[in-house]
Design an enzyme around this catalytic site. Structure first.
Site, PDB file in Angstrom:
ATOM      1  N   GLY A   1       0.829  -1.203   0.000  1.00 58.25           N
ATOM      2  CA  GLY A   1       0.000   0.000   0.000  1.00 58.25           C
ATOM      3  C   GLY A   1       0.861   1.249   0.000  1.00 58.25           C
TER       4      GLY A   1
ATOM      5  N   GLN B   1       3.209  10.004   1.134  1.00 57.00           N
ATOM      6  CA  GLN B   1       4.502   9.307   1.160  1.00 57.00           C
ATOM      7  C   GLN B   1       5.372   9.651  -0.048  1.00 57.00           C
ATOM      8  OE1 GLN B   1       2.643   5.230   2.003  1.00 57.00           O
ATOM      9  NE2 GLN B   1       4.638   5.090   2.991  1.00 57.00           N
TER      10      GLN B   1
ATOM     11  N   CYS C   1       6.500  -0.269   6.778  1.00 59.90           N
ATOM     12  CA  CYS C   1       6.079   0.903   6.011  1.00 59.90           C
ATOM     13  C   CYS C   1       7.208   1.301   5.068  1.00 59.90           C
ATOM     14  CB  CYS C   1       5.765   2.038   6.983  1.00 59.90           C
ATOM     15  SG  CYS C   1       5.226   3.545   6.171  1.00 59.90           S
ATOM     16  N   LEU C   2       6.857   1.637   3.840  1.00 56.66           N
ATOM     17  CA  LEU C   2       7.887   2.027   2.871  1.00 56.66           C
ATOM     18  C   LEU C   2       8.612   3.302   3.308  1.00 56.66           C
ATOM     19  CD1 LEU C   2       5.973   1.315  -0.462  1.00 56.66           C
ATOM     20  CD2 LEU C   2       7.865  -0.007   0.496  1.00 56.66           C
TER      21      LEU C   2
ATOM     22  N   HIS D   1      -3.789   1.535   8.120  1.00 58.50           N
ATOM     23  CA  HIS D   1      -2.415   2.067   8.087  1.00 58.50           C
ATOM     24  C   HIS D   1      -2.313   3.208   7.062  1.00 58.50           C
ATOM     25  CE1 HIS D   1       2.147   1.245   7.887  1.00 58.50           C
ATOM     26  NE2 HIS D   1       1.918   2.069   6.877  1.00 58.50           N
ATOM     27  N   GLU D   2      -2.894   2.989   5.880  1.00 62.16           N
ATOM     28  CA  GLU D   2      -2.780   3.988   4.805  1.00 62.16           C
ATOM     29  C   GLU D   2      -3.607   5.245   5.095  1.00 62.16           C
ATOM     30  OE1 GLU D   2      -0.433   3.597   2.828  1.00 62.16           O
ATOM     31  OE2 GLU D   2      -0.100   1.460   3.154  1.00 62.16           O
TER      32      GLU D   2
ATOM     33  N   HIS E   1      -1.812   7.581   7.233  1.00 65.80           N
ATOM     34  CA  HIS E   1      -0.828   8.416   6.519  1.00 65.80           C
ATOM     35  C   HIS E   1      -1.452   9.744   6.076  1.00 65.80           C
ATOM     36  CE1 HIS E   1       2.906   6.233   6.089  1.00 65.80           C
ATOM     37  NE2 HIS E   1       2.307   5.135   5.677  1.00 65.80           N
TER      38      HIS E   1
HETATM   39 NI    NI Z   1       3.088   3.180   5.549  1.00 67.07          NI
END
Ligand code: NI
Length: 174
Positions: free
Chosen positions: A47, A52, A94-95, A136-137, A140
């Site tokens: 995701g 991000q 997480c990226l 989670h997304e 963000h």
């Molecule tokens: Ni993340």
């Protein structure tokens, strides 16, 4: 197509609240295409939220790639309508926090409302991995990272780990 740069902690842009999408045009389509390109390029991500990649808009792309099958989903202006009282704890990554993983407790099921690329409203109840991922997304979009749920000690450790990783990468390329 283009691969966008993924911001990593402690970049302040990850802590911003993103604004709602109001115009459903070609530009939005291109942002979403680039977000998927970036997600797939990351290799292990499932995701990605627009902030991000430095875009302060409420856009999320998800592809769990379950059974090695691609199933991309776009969420524009997503909102959690209901959370189940049952919780589950799962390891998250997480990226924007590469190389760091920790258990986070979240609602087991969530009901989500969002708009698609054409601005059409959708509603669905998610459970399992998808439920964790969408929570989670959406976090963000409000400037919340999964490490914000951890103790300050663990949070510090995550930041240190990412800093070290970045330093190592810099040394390798210079
Ligand atoms: Ni993340």
């Amino acid at each position: 197509m283009s691969i966008l740069e993924i911001l990593t902690i402690p970049d302040k842009r990850l802590k911003c609240k993103s604004s709602e999408v109001k115009i459903f045009d070609n530009n939005l389509k291109m942002i979403i295409e680039d977000m998927f390109d970036t997600l797939y390029d990351s290799g292990n991500g499932i995701g990605l939220a627009a902030p991000q990649v430095g875009i302060k808009k409420r856009i999320v792309v998800i592809d769990l790639k379950e059974n090695n099958k691609s199933s991309p989903v776009v969420f524009i202006n997503p909102r959690i309508l209901k959370k189940s009282p049952e919780k589950s704890s799962n390891e998250e990554g997480c990226l924007s926090i590469p190389g760091y993983y920790a258990d986070v407790e979240r609602a087991k099921e969530v009901e989500v409302e969002w708009l698609d690329l054409k601005g059409k409203k959708n509603k669905k109840i998610y459970s399992g991995l998808f439920s964790i991922c969408i929570q989670h997304e959406i976090d963000h979009l409000d400037g919340i990272l999964f490490i914000d749920y951890l103790s300050s000690l663990k949070k510090k450790r995550a930041i240190e780990k990412v800093k070290k990783l970045k330093k190592k990468k810099n040394e390798e390329t210079t």
